[in-house]
Motif scaffolding. Structure first.
Motif, PDB file in Angstrom:
ATOM      1  N   ILE A   3      16.208   3.103  -0.541  1.00  0.00           N
ATOM      2  CA  ILE A   3      17.479   2.492  -0.145  1.00  0.00           C
ATOM      3  C   ILE A   3      17.352   0.984  -0.299  1.00  0.00           C
ATOM      4  O   ILE A   3      16.378   0.379   0.160  1.00  0.00           O
ATOM      5  CB  ILE A   3      17.862   2.838   1.313  1.00  0.00           C
ATOM      6  N   ILE A   4      18.332   0.369  -0.954  1.00  0.00           N
ATOM      7  CA  ILE A   4      18.363  -1.085  -1.145  1.00  0.00           C
ATOM      8  C   ILE A   4      19.447  -1.667  -0.238  1.00  0.00           C
ATOM      9  O   ILE A   4      20.583  -1.184  -0.228  1.00  0.00           O
ATOM     10  CB  ILE A   4      18.653  -1.447  -2.612  1.00  0.00           C
ATOM     11  N   TRP A  62      14.075  -0.279   9.864  1.00  0.00           N
ATOM     12  CA  TRP A  62      12.709  -0.192  10.383  1.00  0.00           C
ATOM     13  C   TRP A  62      12.238   1.246  10.605  1.00  0.00           C
ATOM     14  O   TRP A  62      11.059   1.500  10.785  1.00  0.00           O
ATOM     15  CB  TRP A  62      12.587  -0.992  11.684  1.00  0.00           C
ATOM     16  N   LYS A  63      13.149   2.205  10.559  1.00  0.00           N
ATOM     17  CA  LYS A  63      12.786   3.609  10.747  1.00  0.00           C
ATOM     18  C   LYS A  63      12.211   4.235   9.470  1.00  0.00           C
ATOM     19  O   LYS A  63      11.674   5.344   9.509  1.00  0.00           O
ATOM     20  CB  LYS A  63      14.004   4.409  11.215  1.00  0.00           C
ATOM     21  N   ALA A  64      12.355   3.547   8.349  1.00  0.00           N
ATOM     22  CA  ALA A  64      11.818   4.061   7.080  1.00  0.00           C
ATOM     23  C   ALA A  64      10.294   3.976   7.087  1.00  0.00           C
ATOM     24  O   ALA A  64       9.689   3.270   7.892  1.00  0.00           O
ATOM     25  CB  ALA A  64      12.395   3.275   5.908  1.00  0.00           C
ATOM     26  N   LYS A  65       9.661   4.688   6.147  1.00  0.00           N
ATOM     27  CA  LYS A  65       8.194   4.681   6.073  1.00  0.00           C
ATOM     28  C   LYS A  65       7.672   3.292   5.710  1.00  0.00           C
ATOM     29  O   LYS A  65       6.692   2.816   6.283  1.00  0.00           O
ATOM     30  CB  LYS A  65       7.721   5.714   5.052  1.00  0.00           C
ATOM     31  N   GLN A  66       8.315   2.655   4.730  1.00  0.00           N
ATOM     32  CA  GLN A  66       7.918   1.316   4.319  1.00  0.00           C
ATOM     33  C   GLN A  66       9.150   0.444   4.098  1.00  0.00           C
ATOM     34  O   GLN A  66      10.160   0.928   3.575  1.00  0.00           O
ATOM     35  CB  GLN A  66       7.092   1.357   3.026  1.00  0.00           C
ATOM     36  N   VAL A  67       9.036  -0.817   4.504  1.00  0.00           N
ATOM     37  CA  VAL A  67      10.133  -1.761   4.329  1.00  0.00           C
ATOM     38  C   VAL A  67       9.593  -3.000   3.613  1.00  0.00           C
ATOM     39  O   VAL A  67       8.591  -3.591   4.048  1.00  0.00           O
ATOM     40  CB  VAL A  67      10.757  -2.181   5.676  1.00  0.00           C
ATOM     41  N   PHE A  68      10.247  -3.377   2.531  1.00  0.00           N
ATOM     42  CA  PHE A  68       9.893  -4.598   1.815  1.00  0.00           C
ATOM     43  C   PHE A  68      11.074  -5.560   1.908  1.00  0.00           C
ATOM     44  O   PHE A  68      12.205  -5.196   1.570  1.00  0.00           O
ATOM     45  CB  PHE A  68       9.563  -4.302   0.349  1.00  0.00           C
ATOM     46  N   VAL A  69      10.785  -6.768   2.369  1.00  0.00           N
ATOM     47  CA  VAL A  69      11.838  -7.762   2.560  1.00  0.00           C
ATOM     48  C   VAL A  69      11.665  -8.869   1.532  1.00  0.00           C
ATOM     49  O   VAL A  69      10.670  -9.604   1.542  1.00  0.00           O
ATOM     50  CB  VAL A  69      11.797  -8.361   3.978  1.00  0.00           C
ATOM     51  N   SER A  70      12.626  -8.981   0.609  1.00  0.00           N
ATOM     52  CA  SER A  70      12.635 -10.057  -0.380  1.00  0.00           C
ATOM     53  C   SER A  70      13.300 -11.268   0.247  1.00  0.00           C
ATOM     54  O   SER A  70      14.483 -11.238   0.581  1.00  0.00           O
ATOM     55  CB  SER A  70      13.394  -9.617  -1.642  1.00  0.00           C
ATOM     56  N   ARG A 121       6.987  -6.234  11.915  1.00  0.00           N
ATOM     57  CA  ARG A 121       6.635  -4.828  12.127  1.00  0.00           C
ATOM     58  C   ARG A 121       5.474  -4.402  11.226  1.00  0.00           C
ATOM     59  O   ARG A 121       5.288  -4.931  10.132  1.00  0.00           O
ATOM     60  CB  ARG A 121       7.854  -3.937  11.867  1.00  0.00           C
ATOM     61  N   GLU A 122       4.721  -3.364  11.692  1.00  0.00           N
ATOM     62  CA  GLU A 122       3.558  -2.892  10.939  1.00  0.00           C
ATOM     63  C   GLU A 122       3.941  -2.274   9.607  1.00  0.00           C
ATOM     64  O   GLU A 122       3.168  -2.321   8.649  1.00  0.00           O
ATOM     65  CB  GLU A 122       2.766  -1.886  11.780  1.00  0.00           C
ATOM     66  N   ASN A 123       5.131  -1.676   9.513  1.00  0.00           N
ATOM     67  CA  ASN A 123       5.543  -1.036   8.260  1.00  0.00           C
ATOM     68  C   ASN A 123       6.385  -1.949   7.363  1.00  0.00           C
ATOM     69  O   ASN A 123       6.994  -1.494   6.402  1.00  0.00           O
ATOM     70  CB  ASN A 123       6.320   0.250   8.550  1.00  0.00           C
ATOM     71  N   THR A 124       6.408  -3.247   7.716  1.00  0.00           N
ATOM     72  CA  THR A 124       7.172  -4.218   6.929  1.00  0.00           C
ATOM     73  C   THR A 124       6.231  -5.157   6.176  1.00  0.00           C
ATOM     74  O   THR A 124       5.242  -5.631   6.734  1.00  0.00           O
ATOM     75  CB  THR A 124       8.094  -5.063   7.837  1.00  0.00           C
ATOM     76  N   ARG A 125       6.554  -5.404   4.929  1.00  0.00           N
ATOM     77  CA  ARG A 125       5.826  -6.382   4.136  1.00  0.00           C
ATOM     78  C   ARG A 125       6.830  -7.373   3.548  1.00  0.00           C
ATOM     79  O   ARG A 125       7.912  -6.989   3.097  1.00  0.00           O
ATOM     80  CB  ARG A 125       5.034  -5.712   3.003  1.00  0.00           C
ATOM     81  N   MET A 126       6.444  -8.648   3.529  1.00  0.00           N
ATOM     82  CA  MET A 126       7.320  -9.709   3.068  1.00  0.00           C
ATOM     83  C   MET A 126       7.049 -10.012   1.598  1.00  0.00           C
ATOM     84  O   MET A 126       5.930 -10.385   1.216  1.00  0.00           O
ATOM     85  CB  MET A 126       7.113 -10.976   3.914  1.00  0.00           C
TER      86      MET A 126
END
Length: 479
Positions: free
Chosen positions: A324-325, A429-437, A455-460
Protein backbone atom coordinates in the motif's frame (compact mmCIF):
# COMPACT_ATOMS: atom_id res chain seq x y z
CA UNK A 1 -35.21 39.91 -27.73
CA UNK A 2 -31.71 40.59 -26.39
CA UNK A 3 -32.94 40.35 -22.80
CA UNK A 4 -34.55 36.98 -23.55
CA UNK A 5 -31.33 35.61 -25.08
CA UNK A 6 -29.29 36.82 -22.12
CA UNK A 7 -31.73 35.22 -19.68
CA UNK A 8 -31.56 31.94 -21.60
CA UNK A 9 -27.75 32.09 -21.56
CA UNK A 10 -27.76 32.66 -17.80
CA UNK A 11 -30.08 29.68 -17.25
CA UNK A 12 -27.86 27.49 -19.46
CA UNK A 13 -24.76 28.64 -17.56
CA UNK A 14 -26.40 27.83 -14.21
CA UNK A 15 -27.28 24.32 -15.46
CA UNK A 16 -23.69 23.80 -16.63
CA UNK A 17 -22.39 24.86 -13.21
CA UNK A 18 -24.70 22.37 -11.50
CA UNK A 19 -23.55 19.60 -13.88
CA UNK A 20 -19.96 20.58 -13.16
CA UNK A 21 -20.41 20.27 -9.40
CA UNK A 22 -22.16 16.93 -9.81
CA UNK A 23 -19.42 15.57 -12.06
CA UNK A 24 -16.66 16.52 -9.64
CA UNK A 25 -17.94 13.89 -7.20
CA UNK A 26 -16.20 11.12 -9.18
CA UNK A 27 -12.71 10.78 -10.63
CA UNK A 28 -13.93 9.39 -13.95
CA UNK A 29 -16.35 12.26 -14.52
CA UNK A 30 -14.16 15.05 -13.10
CA UNK A 31 -12.48 15.97 -16.39
CA UNK A 32 -15.84 16.30 -18.15
CA UNK A 33 -17.13 18.30 -15.17
CA UNK A 34 -14.27 20.78 -15.54
CA UNK A 35 -15.24 21.35 -19.18
CA UNK A 36 -18.86 21.92 -18.10
CA UNK A 37 -17.66 24.56 -15.64
CA UNK A 38 -15.46 26.25 -18.23
CA UNK A 39 -18.28 26.32 -20.78
CA UNK A 40 -20.69 27.70 -18.18
CA UNK A 41 -18.28 30.43 -17.16
CA UNK A 42 -17.61 31.36 -20.80
CA UNK A 43 -21.34 31.57 -21.49
CA UNK A 44 -21.90 33.64 -18.34
CA UNK A 45 -19.10 36.00 -19.32
CA UNK A 46 -20.53 36.57 -22.81
CA UNK A 47 -24.01 37.16 -21.33
CA UNK A 48 -22.59 39.65 -18.82
CA UNK A 49 -20.73 41.55 -21.55
CA UNK A 50 -23.76 41.90 -23.82
CA UNK A 51 -26.03 42.64 -20.88
CA UNK A 52 -23.77 45.40 -19.56
CA UNK A 53 -25.37 48.80 -19.31
CA UNK A 54 -23.87 52.00 -20.64
CA UNK A 55 -22.11 50.50 -23.66
CA UNK A 56 -18.63 50.93 -22.20
CA UNK A 57 -17.21 48.41 -24.64
CA UNK A 58 -13.67 49.75 -24.61
CA UNK A 59 -13.42 49.54 -20.83
CA UNK A 60 -14.86 46.02 -20.87
CA UNK A 61 -12.45 44.83 -23.55
CA UNK A 62 -9.46 46.34 -21.76
CA UNK A 63 -10.41 44.91 -18.37
CA UNK A 64 -11.30 41.44 -19.65
CA UNK A 65 -8.27 41.30 -21.94
CA UNK A 66 -5.92 42.44 -19.21
CA UNK A 67 -7.36 39.97 -16.72
CA UNK A 68 -7.15 37.13 -19.22
CA UNK A 69 -3.49 37.85 -19.95
CA UNK A 70 -2.61 38.00 -16.25
CA UNK A 71 -4.53 34.79 -15.57
CA UNK A 72 -2.86 32.99 -18.46
CA UNK A 73 0.61 34.10 -17.36
CA UNK A 74 0.01 32.98 -13.78
CA UNK A 75 -1.50 29.65 -14.81
CA UNK A 76 1.55 28.89 -16.95
CA UNK A 77 3.88 29.48 -14.02
CA UNK A 78 1.97 27.79 -11.20
CA UNK A 79 3.10 24.26 -10.26
CA UNK A 80 0.72 21.65 -8.87
CA UNK A 81 2.36 22.10 -5.47
CA UNK A 82 1.33 25.76 -5.56
CA UNK A 83 -2.34 25.15 -6.36
CA UNK A 84 -3.56 25.49 -2.73
CA UNK A 85 -2.07 28.96 -2.34
CA UNK A 86 -3.31 29.94 -5.81
CA UNK A 87 -6.85 28.96 -4.82
CA UNK A 88 -6.52 31.00 -1.62
CA UNK A 89 -5.30 34.00 -3.65
CA UNK A 90 -8.25 33.72 -6.05
CA UNK A 91 -10.64 33.65 -3.10
CA UNK A 92 -9.14 36.94 -1.92
CA UNK A 93 -9.95 38.52 -5.31
CA UNK A 94 -13.61 37.56 -4.97
CA UNK A 95 -13.74 39.08 -1.49
CA UNK A 96 -12.09 42.28 -2.65
CA UNK A 97 -14.50 42.52 -5.60
CA UNK A 98 -17.44 42.25 -3.20
CA UNK A 99 -16.03 45.13 -1.12
CA UNK A 100 -15.44 47.38 -4.13
CA UNK A 101 -18.83 46.70 -5.73
CA UNK A 102 -20.67 47.27 -2.45
CA UNK A 103 -18.87 50.57 -1.83
CA UNK A 104 -19.58 51.66 -5.40
CA UNK A 105 -23.27 50.84 -4.94
CA UNK A 106 -23.33 52.90 -1.74
CA UNK A 107 -21.77 55.89 -3.51
CA UNK A 108 -24.13 55.59 -6.49
CA UNK A 109 -27.15 55.32 -4.19
CA UNK A 110 -26.04 58.46 -2.35
CA UNK A 111 -25.54 60.30 -5.65
CA UNK A 112 -29.00 59.34 -6.94
CA UNK A 113 -30.64 60.19 -3.61
CA UNK A 114 -29.16 63.71 -3.85
CA UNK A 115 -30.87 64.35 -7.21
CA UNK A 116 -34.36 65.75 -7.52
CA UNK A 117 -37.09 63.73 -9.27
CA UNK A 118 -36.63 65.57 -12.58
CA UNK A 119 -32.90 64.91 -12.65
CA UNK A 120 -33.44 61.22 -11.94
CA UNK A 121 -35.66 60.77 -14.96
CA UNK A 122 -33.81 59.20 -17.86
CA UNK A 123 -30.77 58.15 -15.88
CA UNK A 124 -29.12 55.27 -17.74
CA UNK A 125 -27.93 52.04 -16.27
CA UNK A 126 -27.56 51.15 -12.64
CA UNK A 127 -28.41 54.58 -11.16
CA UNK A 128 -31.81 54.37 -12.84
CA UNK A 129 -32.43 51.09 -11.05
CA UNK A 130 -31.59 52.83 -7.78
CA UNK A 131 -33.92 55.70 -8.64
CA UNK A 132 -36.85 53.32 -9.05
CA UNK A 133 -36.49 51.65 -5.64
CA UNK A 134 -38.98 52.46 -2.92
CA UNK A 135 -38.10 52.96 0.75
CA UNK A 136 -38.36 49.26 1.68
CA UNK A 137 -36.20 48.20 -1.24
CA UNK A 138 -33.58 50.78 -0.32
CA UNK A 139 -33.46 49.41 3.23
CA UNK A 140 -32.96 45.92 1.83
CA UNK A 141 -30.25 47.25 -0.45
CA UNK A 142 -28.47 48.80 2.53
CA UNK A 143 -28.40 45.37 4.16
CA UNK A 144 -27.03 43.85 0.94
CA UNK A 145 -24.30 46.48 0.79
CA UNK A 146 -23.34 46.02 4.43
CA UNK A 147 -23.33 42.21 4.29
CA UNK A 148 -21.44 42.23 1.00
CA UNK A 149 -18.70 44.41 2.45
CA UNK A 150 -18.49 42.36 5.67
CA UNK A 151 -18.25 38.94 4.00
CA UNK A 152 -15.96 40.28 1.29
CA UNK A 153 -13.55 41.91 3.74
CA UNK A 154 -13.38 38.80 5.96
CA UNK A 155 -12.78 36.66 2.88
CA UNK A 156 -10.09 38.98 1.56
CA UNK A 157 -7.80 39.17 4.60
CA UNK A 158 -8.53 35.57 5.59
CA UNK A 159 -7.52 34.38 2.13
CA UNK A 160 -4.38 36.53 2.13
CA UNK A 161 -3.26 34.98 5.43
CA UNK A 162 -4.15 31.49 4.16
CA UNK A 163 -2.06 32.17 1.06
CA UNK A 164 0.85 33.28 3.25
CA UNK A 165 0.66 30.17 5.43
CA UNK A 166 0.38 27.79 2.49
CA UNK A 167 3.24 29.52 0.67
CA UNK A 168 5.44 29.46 3.77
CA UNK A 169 5.54 33.26 3.96
CA UNK A 170 3.57 33.30 7.24
CA UNK A 171 4.21 31.03 10.23
CA UNK A 172 1.93 27.99 9.97
CA UNK A 173 1.40 27.77 13.73
CA UNK A 174 -1.84 29.02 15.28
CA UNK A 175 -1.28 32.51 16.67
CA UNK A 176 -3.68 34.95 18.31
CA UNK A 177 -3.40 38.41 19.77
CA UNK A 178 -3.90 38.99 23.48
CA UNK A 179 -7.63 38.69 24.08
CA UNK A 180 -7.97 35.91 21.51
CA UNK A 181 -11.53 35.10 20.55
CA UNK A 182 -12.86 37.99 22.66
CA UNK A 183 -11.41 40.40 20.10
CA UNK A 184 -13.21 38.61 17.25
CA UNK A 185 -16.48 38.61 19.19
CA UNK A 186 -16.14 42.30 20.08
CA UNK A 187 -15.42 43.21 16.45
CA UNK A 188 -18.47 41.21 15.29
CA UNK A 189 -20.79 42.83 17.86
CA UNK A 190 -19.50 46.28 17.00
CA UNK A 191 -20.17 45.52 13.32
CA UNK A 192 -23.80 44.75 14.18
CA UNK A 193 -24.05 48.07 16.01
CA UNK A 194 -22.57 49.83 12.99
CA UNK A 195 -25.23 48.20 10.78
CA UNK A 196 -27.91 49.88 12.90
CA UNK A 197 -26.09 53.22 12.65
CA UNK A 198 -25.72 52.74 8.90
CA UNK A 199 -29.47 52.14 8.59
CA UNK A 200 -30.19 55.35 10.45
CA UNK A 201 -27.61 57.64 8.90
CA UNK A 202 -26.80 56.05 5.56
CA UNK A 203 -23.37 57.60 5.84
CA UNK A 204 -20.04 56.30 4.62
CA UNK A 205 -18.28 56.38 8.01
CA UNK A 206 -20.05 53.40 9.68
CA UNK A 207 -19.51 51.37 6.50
CA UNK A 208 -15.80 52.24 6.47
CA UNK A 209 -15.32 51.43 10.17
CA UNK A 210 -17.12 48.10 9.73
CA UNK A 211 -14.84 47.32 6.79
CA UNK A 212 -11.78 47.80 8.98
CA UNK A 213 -13.28 45.53 11.65
CA UNK A 214 -14.14 42.84 9.09
CA UNK A 215 -10.62 42.98 7.67
CA UNK A 216 -9.30 42.41 11.20
CA UNK A 217 -11.68 39.50 11.81
CA UNK A 218 -10.55 37.73 8.63
CA UNK A 219 -6.90 38.26 9.55
CA UNK A 220 -7.26 37.13 13.17
CA UNK A 221 -9.50 34.14 12.42
CA UNK A 222 -7.09 32.51 9.99
CA UNK A 223 -4.00 33.43 12.02
CA UNK A 224 -5.61 31.45 14.86
CA UNK A 225 -5.82 28.26 12.77
CA UNK A 226 -2.82 25.94 12.67
CA UNK A 227 -1.22 24.27 9.67
CA UNK A 228 -2.86 20.90 10.34
CA UNK A 229 -6.27 22.48 9.64
CA UNK A 230 -5.29 24.43 6.51
CA UNK A 231 -7.08 22.05 4.06
CA UNK A 232 -10.32 22.83 5.93
CA UNK A 233 -9.50 26.54 5.85
CA UNK A 234 -9.12 26.49 2.05
CA UNK A 235 -12.55 24.89 1.57
CA UNK A 236 -14.06 27.20 4.20
CA UNK A 237 -12.71 30.28 2.40
CA UNK A 238 -14.13 28.81 -0.80
CA UNK A 239 -17.51 28.90 0.91
CA UNK A 240 -16.97 32.49 2.07
CA UNK A 241 -16.06 33.59 -1.45
CA UNK A 242 -19.27 31.99 -2.73
CA UNK A 243 -21.43 33.88 -0.28
CA UNK A 244 -19.53 37.07 -1.13
CA UNK A 245 -20.34 36.47 -4.81
CA UNK A 246 -24.01 35.88 -3.95
CA UNK A 247 -24.05 39.17 -2.01
CA UNK A 248 -22.65 40.90 -5.11
CA UNK A 249 -25.40 39.27 -7.16
CA UNK A 250 -28.10 40.70 -4.92
CA UNK A 251 -26.50 44.12 -5.04
CA UNK A 252 -26.24 44.10 -8.85
CA UNK A 253 -29.55 42.35 -9.42
CA UNK A 254 -27.73 39.53 -11.24
CA UNK A 255 -29.61 36.24 -10.84
CA UNK A 256 -26.80 34.10 -12.26
CA UNK A 257 -24.31 35.53 -9.78
CA UNK A 258 -26.73 34.78 -6.95
CA UNK A 259 -27.17 31.17 -8.10
CA UNK A 260 -23.46 30.63 -8.73
CA UNK A 261 -22.47 32.18 -5.41
CA UNK A 262 -25.01 30.06 -3.55
CA UNK A 263 -23.70 26.90 -5.27
CA UNK A 264 -20.10 27.70 -4.36
CA UNK A 265 -21.00 28.85 -0.85
CA UNK A 266 -23.13 25.82 0.03
CA UNK A 267 -20.80 23.26 -1.57
CA UNK A 268 -17.79 24.82 0.18
CA UNK A 269 -19.61 24.71 3.53
CA UNK A 270 -20.59 21.07 3.01
CA UNK A 271 -17.03 20.16 2.01
CA UNK A 272 -15.67 21.96 5.09
CA UNK A 273 -18.07 20.01 7.29
CA UNK A 274 -17.11 16.70 5.67
CA UNK A 275 -13.42 17.47 6.13
CA UNK A 276 -13.92 18.50 9.76
CA UNK A 277 -15.71 15.21 10.34
CA UNK A 278 -12.84 13.34 8.64
CA UNK A 279 -10.39 15.10 10.99
CA UNK A 280 -12.63 14.80 14.06
CA UNK A 281 -12.65 18.57 14.29
CA UNK A 282 -15.51 20.75 15.48
CA UNK A 283 -16.85 22.65 12.47
CA UNK A 284 -17.71 25.63 14.69
CA UNK A 285 -14.26 25.49 16.29
CA UNK A 286 -12.46 25.67 12.96
CA UNK A 287 -14.55 28.49 11.46
CA UNK A 288 -14.11 30.50 14.67
CA UNK A 289 -10.34 30.21 14.46
CA UNK A 290 -9.71 27.18 16.67
CA UNK A 291 -12.12 28.16 19.47
CA UNK A 292 -12.03 25.68 22.35
CA UNK A 293 -8.86 23.86 21.32
CA UNK A 294 -7.08 22.15 24.19
CA UNK A 295 -3.38 21.87 24.88
CA UNK A 296 -1.26 19.94 27.33
CA UNK A 297 1.98 18.03 27.69
CA UNK A 298 2.56 15.56 24.86
CA UNK A 299 3.48 11.93 25.45
CA UNK A 300 7.20 11.28 25.40
CA UNK A 301 8.46 9.53 22.27
CA UNK A 302 11.01 6.77 22.81
CA UNK A 303 13.29 4.99 20.36
CA UNK A 304 15.16 6.38 17.38
CA UNK A 305 14.62 6.89 13.70
CA UNK A 306 16.35 4.11 11.76
CA UNK A 307 17.41 4.85 8.19
CA UNK A 308 17.43 2.41 5.28
CA UNK A 309 18.85 2.62 1.77
CA UNK A 310 17.22 1.85 -1.58
CA UNK A 311 18.65 -1.69 -1.63
CA UNK A 312 16.92 -2.52 1.65
CA UNK A 313 13.60 -1.11 0.48
CA UNK A 314 13.87 -2.98 -2.83
CA UNK A 315 14.57 -6.27 -1.03
CA UNK A 316 11.43 -5.84 1.08
CA UNK A 317 9.33 -4.97 -1.99
CA UNK A 318 10.66 -7.99 -3.88
CA UNK A 319 9.61 -10.27 -1.03
CA UNK A 320 6.22 -8.60 -0.47
CA UNK A 321 2.97 -9.65 -2.04
CA UNK A 322 0.66 -6.85 -0.82
CA UNK A 323 1.80 -3.21 -0.91
CA UNK A 324 0.00 0.00 0.00
CA UNK A 325 1.35 3.43 -0.99
CA UNK A 326 0.31 6.47 1.07
CA UNK A 327 1.00 9.76 -0.78
CA UNK A 328 1.22 13.14 0.92
CA UNK A 329 2.29 16.70 0.27
CA UNK A 330 5.95 15.63 0.10
CA UNK A 331 5.15 13.73 -3.08
CA UNK A 332 3.73 16.91 -4.58
CA UNK A 333 6.73 19.00 -3.52
CA UNK A 334 9.17 16.52 -5.08
CA UNK A 335 6.92 16.10 -8.15
CA UNK A 336 7.32 12.37 -7.61
CA UNK A 337 3.90 11.28 -8.86
CA UNK A 338 5.28 9.96 -12.16
CA UNK A 339 8.01 7.99 -10.37
CA UNK A 340 5.34 6.58 -8.06
CA UNK A 341 3.25 5.59 -11.08
CA UNK A 342 6.26 3.91 -12.76
CA UNK A 343 7.07 1.97 -9.58
CA UNK A 344 3.43 0.90 -9.31
CA UNK A 345 3.39 -0.47 -12.86
CA UNK A 346 6.67 -2.31 -12.28
CA UNK A 347 5.38 -3.93 -9.08
CA UNK A 348 2.01 -4.87 -10.56
CA UNK A 349 3.73 -6.41 -13.56
CA UNK A 350 5.30 -8.97 -11.19
CA UNK A 351 1.88 -9.98 -9.88
CA UNK A 352 2.00 -8.00 -6.66
CA UNK A 353 -1.09 -6.27 -5.27
CA UNK A 354 -0.47 -2.53 -5.12
CA UNK A 355 -3.02 -0.03 -3.87
CA UNK A 356 -3.08 3.58 -2.74
CA UNK A 357 -4.57 4.88 0.51
CA UNK A 358 -5.88 8.46 0.34
CA UNK A 359 -6.72 10.40 3.48
CA UNK A 360 -9.49 13.04 3.05
CA UNK A 361 -7.08 15.85 3.98
CA UNK A 362 -3.89 14.54 2.35
CA UNK A 363 -1.97 17.46 0.87
CA UNK A 364 -3.09 21.04 1.37
CA UNK A 365 -6.18 21.03 -0.81
CA UNK A 366 -9.15 18.64 -0.97
CA UNK A 367 -8.50 16.02 -3.66
CA UNK A 368 -4.87 17.14 -4.07
CA UNK A 369 -3.44 13.58 -4.13
CA UNK A 370 -6.19 12.23 -6.40
CA UNK A 371 -5.40 14.90 -8.99
CA UNK A 372 -1.67 14.18 -8.90
CA UNK A 373 -2.14 10.42 -9.24
CA UNK A 374 -4.65 10.85 -12.07
CA UNK A 375 -2.16 13.15 -13.80
CA UNK A 376 0.43 10.34 -13.59
CA UNK A 377 -2.05 7.79 -15.05
CA UNK A 378 -2.46 5.73 -11.88
CA UNK A 379 -5.60 3.55 -12.36
CA UNK A 380 -8.61 4.89 -10.49
CA UNK A 381 -9.64 1.46 -9.20
CA UNK A 382 -6.52 1.03 -7.03
CA UNK A 383 -6.84 4.48 -5.43
CA UNK A 384 -8.93 3.98 -2.29
CA UNK A 385 -10.24 6.31 0.38
CA UNK A 386 -9.33 5.88 4.05
CA UNK A 387 -12.58 4.18 5.04
CA UNK A 388 -12.19 1.66 2.22
CA UNK A 389 -8.66 0.52 3.05
CA UNK A 390 -7.89 1.25 6.72
CA UNK A 391 -8.78 -2.26 7.89
CA UNK A 392 -6.38 -3.81 5.36
CA UNK A 393 -3.15 -2.46 6.81
CA UNK A 394 -2.93 -5.27 9.36
CA UNK A 395 -2.73 -7.83 6.52
CA UNK A 396 -0.34 -5.78 4.35
CA UNK A 397 3.31 -6.73 3.87
CA UNK A 398 4.76 -3.30 3.02
CA UNK A 399 3.50 0.26 3.31
CA UNK A 400 5.37 3.08 1.60
CA UNK A 401 4.59 6.52 3.01
CA UNK A 402 5.67 9.34 0.69
CA UNK A 403 5.86 12.74 2.34
CA UNK A 404 3.03 12.36 4.84
CA UNK A 405 3.00 13.19 8.53
CA UNK A 406 -0.28 13.97 10.30
CA UNK A 407 -2.45 11.56 8.30
CA UNK A 408 -0.33 8.57 9.43
CA UNK A 409 0.41 9.78 12.96
CA UNK A 410 -0.54 7.27 15.72
CA UNK A 411 -0.51 10.13 18.25
CA UNK A 412 -3.99 10.96 16.97
CA UNK A 413 -5.19 7.79 18.72
CA UNK A 414 -2.68 7.52 21.54
CA UNK A 415 -2.07 11.05 22.85
CA UNK A 416 -5.07 12.96 24.15
CA UNK A 417 -3.04 16.20 24.26
CA UNK A 418 -1.84 16.00 20.66
CA UNK A 419 -3.08 18.83 18.40
CA UNK A 420 -4.55 16.10 16.15
CA UNK A 421 -6.03 13.98 18.98
CA UNK A 422 -9.10 12.09 17.79
CA UNK A 423 -8.41 12.70 14.12
CA UNK A 424 -9.05 9.54 12.04
CA UNK A 425 -5.73 8.51 10.49
CA UNK A 426 -4.39 5.82 8.18
CA UNK A 427 -3.24 3.05 10.52
CA UNK A 428 -0.08 2.24 8.57
CA UNK A 429 1.85 1.12 11.67
CA UNK A 430 -0.19 -2.10 11.72
CA UNK A 431 1.54 -3.35 8.55
CA UNK A 432 4.49 -5.75 8.75
CA UNK A 433 6.92 -3.14 7.41
CA UNK A 434 6.63 0.61 6.91
CA UNK A 435 9.01 2.70 4.81
CA UNK A 436 8.75 6.46 5.10
CA UNK A 437 10.16 8.54 2.22
CA UNK A 438 11.07 11.86 3.78
CA UNK A 439 13.56 14.63 3.09
CA UNK A 440 14.85 14.84 6.67
CA UNK A 441 14.04 14.43 10.34
CA UNK A 442 11.90 17.58 10.64
CA UNK A 443 8.33 17.59 11.91
CA UNK A 444 6.82 18.88 8.67
CA UNK A 445 4.41 21.72 7.92
CA UNK A 446 2.20 21.39 11.00
CA UNK A 447 5.14 21.03 13.41
CA UNK A 448 3.75 17.87 15.05
CA UNK A 449 6.17 15.06 15.93
CA UNK A 450 5.23 11.60 14.63
CA UNK A 451 5.85 8.50 16.82
CA UNK A 452 5.46 6.34 13.68
CA UNK A 453 8.98 7.30 12.62
CA UNK A 454 10.36 5.72 15.81
CA UNK A 455 8.50 2.40 15.61
CA UNK A 456 10.42 -0.90 15.37
CA UNK A 457 8.75 -1.83 12.07
CA UNK A 458 9.41 1.58 10.50
CA UNK A 459 12.45 2.52 8.45
CA UNK A 460 13.21 6.02 7.19
CA UNK A 461 14.02 6.27 3.49
CA UNK A 462 15.61 9.73 3.53
CA UNK A 463 16.02 11.93 0.49
CA UNK A 464 14.07 13.70 -2.22
CA UNK A 465 11.10 11.44 -3.01
CA UNK A 466 11.49 11.47 -6.78
CA UNK A 467 15.24 10.79 -6.72
CA UNK A 468 14.79 8.10 -4.06
CA UNK A 469 12.16 6.28 -6.12
CA UNK A 470 14.19 6.59 -9.31
CA UNK A 471 17.14 5.07 -7.47
CA UNK A 472 14.90 2.32 -6.10
CA UNK A 473 13.31 1.37 -9.43
CA UNK A 474 16.15 -0.59 -11.08
CA UNK A 475 16.58 -2.67 -7.92
CA UNK A 476 12.99 -3.91 -7.95
CA UNK A 477 12.73 -7.28 -9.69
CA UNK A 478 10.85 -7.08 -13.00
CA UNK A 479 9.29 -9.84 -15.05
Amino acid sequence: MTIGIISAANIAAAILFILSLGGLSGQESAKRAVWYGMAGMGLALVAAIFGAAGGSWLNLILMIGGGALIGYALARRVQMTEMPQLVAALHSFVGLAAVFISFNTHLEAARVAALDETSRTGLAGYPAILAQKDAVELLIMKAEIFIGVFIGAVTFTGSVIAFGKLAGKVDGKARKLAGGHGLNAAAALLSVALLIIYYQSGGLLPLAVMTALALFIGFHLIMGIGGADMPVVVSMLNSYSGWAAAAIGFTLGNDLLIVTGALVGSSGAILSYIMCKAMNRSFISVILGGFGTKAGPLLEITGEQVAIDSAGVAAALNDAQSIIIVPGYGMAVAQAQQAVSDLTRRLRATGKTVRFAIHPVAGRLPGHMNVLLAEAKVPYDIVLEMDEINEDFASTDVVIVIGSNDIVNPAAQEDANSPIAGMPVLEVWKAKQVFVSKRGQGTGYSGIENPLFFRENTRMFYGDARRSLEELMPKVVSV
